[in-house]
Design a protein around this motif. Structure first.
Motif, mmCIF file in Angstrom:
data_model
loop_
_atom_site.group_PDB
_atom_site.id
_atom_site.type_symbol
_atom_site.label_atom_id
_atom_site.label_comp_id
_atom_site.label_asym_id
_atom_site.label_seq_id
_atom_site.Cartn_x
_atom_site.Cartn_y
_atom_site.Cartn_z
ATOM 1 N N LEU A 246 0.833 -1.195 0.000
ATOM 2 C CA LEU A 246 0.000 0.000 0.000
ATOM 3 C C LEU A 246 0.875 1.256 0.000
ATOM 4 O O LEU A 246 1.933 1.290 0.629
ATOM 5 N N PRO A 247 0.427 2.324 -0.678
ATOM 6 C CA PRO A 247 1.228 3.555 -0.747
ATOM 7 C C PRO A 247 1.579 4.130 0.625
ATOM 8 O O PRO A 247 2.658 4.684 0.803
ATOM 9 N N ASP A 248 0.673 4.004 1.596
ATOM 10 C CA ASP A 248 0.939 4.582 2.913
ATOM 11 C C ASP A 248 1.658 3.621 3.850
ATOM 12 O O ASP A 248 1.854 3.929 5.029
ATOM 13 N N ARG A 249 2.073 2.449 3.328
ATOM 14 C CA ARG A 249 2.756 1.478 4.184
ATOM 15 C C ARG A 249 4.078 0.997 3.569
ATOM 16 O O ARG A 249 4.539 -0.097 3.870
ATOM 17 N N GLY A 250 4.643 1.791 2.698
ATOM 18 C CA GLY A 250 5.931 1.435 2.139
ATOM 19 C C GLY A 250 5.959 1.293 0.635
ATOM 20 O O GLY A 250 6.999 1.427 0.000
ATOM 21 N N PHE A 251 4.798 0.979 0.031
ATOM 22 C CA PHE A 251 4.691 0.875 -1.431
ATOM 23 C C PHE A 251 5.685 -0.140 -1.991
ATOM 24 O O PHE A 251 6.280 0.047 -3.044
#
Length: 304
Positions: A246-251
């Motif tokens: 996810l973009p907000d978790r490391g991408f």
């Protein structure tokens, strides 16, 4: 499959969806999520076979004949938001015509004015614009077709709502509106439940009570949503990889590609992509505490 072989698209899918609950079924494309949804409603191709039980009250959906499914189940006991909504709409009829027919068939409402008002209310619930109700399916964008399908599924207030990628083609605000409305459907009447199939983990986090993760046709993790998205987090390495992407978790994408369903290994299907894999992963992993993994993460790992 070439040569007349068979593909086990879904295997050992064991789960329950309780009244008042939303279960989100997540996983990469091609893992069997939509096949499972089609099996529950008798919508598999004619050459497909299903085994096991899928109980909705006293009725076994997998054993029900087409007459029972058509007259008793679809729309009345199970409302469906299909993955490809445009394909489920009759091209020569307007959205309003679809809505009116569904209202009449599922609710018993009669009279032109009453039916029209009920159709308008359903459209409003799905954020479908009233000035588009007299359009035909080919005049709708993908997002509008999705909202039309959602409105149609909500009409009958079915005990079980089966939503297969219900947020495809929607912007973030409409995604939130849609999943909130699906949640209200569950919370608004006794005995209702929701099974939502989605790639959108943010939508799943917003709506779900529990999360089931599917990989290569098997459910590899079943967990409470709060624990899955918060602490201690997922236990299966694949589930953890989905969140890390996810973009907000490391991408960070999950490395590699999933195996073909027609050529699965004898052991753990994720082993070839897993940094925790060892020789023991050549055997099929047991399911322990809802997780099918030889080397699941434990709280100590997740704090490291």
């Amino acid at each position: 499959m070439p040569g007349g072989g068979r593909i086990a698209a879904v295997t050992d899918a064991h789960f329950e969806v309780a009244a008042g609950e939303c279960l989100a079924l997540v996983g990469e494309s091609g893992c069997g999520k939509s096949v499972l949804a089609s099996a529950l409603l008798g919508l598999l191709p004619a050459n497909a076979q299903s085994r096991g039980e899928a109980r909705l009250g006293a009725l076994d959906l997998l054993a029900a004949d087409e007459r029972t499914l058509a007259r008793t189940v679809r729309g009345r006991m199970v409302g469906l938001i299909p993955q490809s909504p445009a394909a489920h709409l009759t091209p020569v009829r307007t959205v309003r015509s679809h809505m009116a027919e569904t209202v009449t068939a599922l609710t018993g409402v009669r009279g032109r004015k009453a039916v029209r008002e009920a159709a308008d209310r359903a459209a409003e619930r799905a954020a479908f614009p009233a000035d588009h109700l007299d359009r035909h399916p080919h005049e709708l964008s993908g997002g509008l077709a999705q909202r039309a399908a959602t409105a149609l599924a909500l009409v009958g207030d079915a005990p079980l709502l089966l939503a297969d990628e219900p947020t495809t083609g929607l912007d973030r605000d409409l995604v939130d509106h849609t999943v909130d409305e699906l949640r209200r459907h569950v919370d608004g009447g006794a005995g209702r439940a929701l099974l939502v199939i989605t790639h959108d983990l943010a939508a799943a986090e917003r709506v779900a009570d529990r999360v089931a993760v599917m990989y290569a046709g098997r459910i590899v993790e079943l967990a409470d949503a709060d624990a899955f998205f918060g602490m201690p987090g997922p236990r299966h390495p694949y589930s953890r990889g989905l969140l890390q992407a996810l973009p907000d978790r490391g991408f960070t994408p999950v490395p590699g590609m999933p195996p073909e369903l027609g050529d699965l290994p004898d052991g753990c299907a994720f082993a070839g992509r897993c940094e925790r894999a060892t020789d023991v992963c050549a055997a099929l992993p047991p399911v322990t505490d809802g997780t099918a993994c030889h080397h699941p993460y434990v709280p100590e790992d997740l704090r490291a």
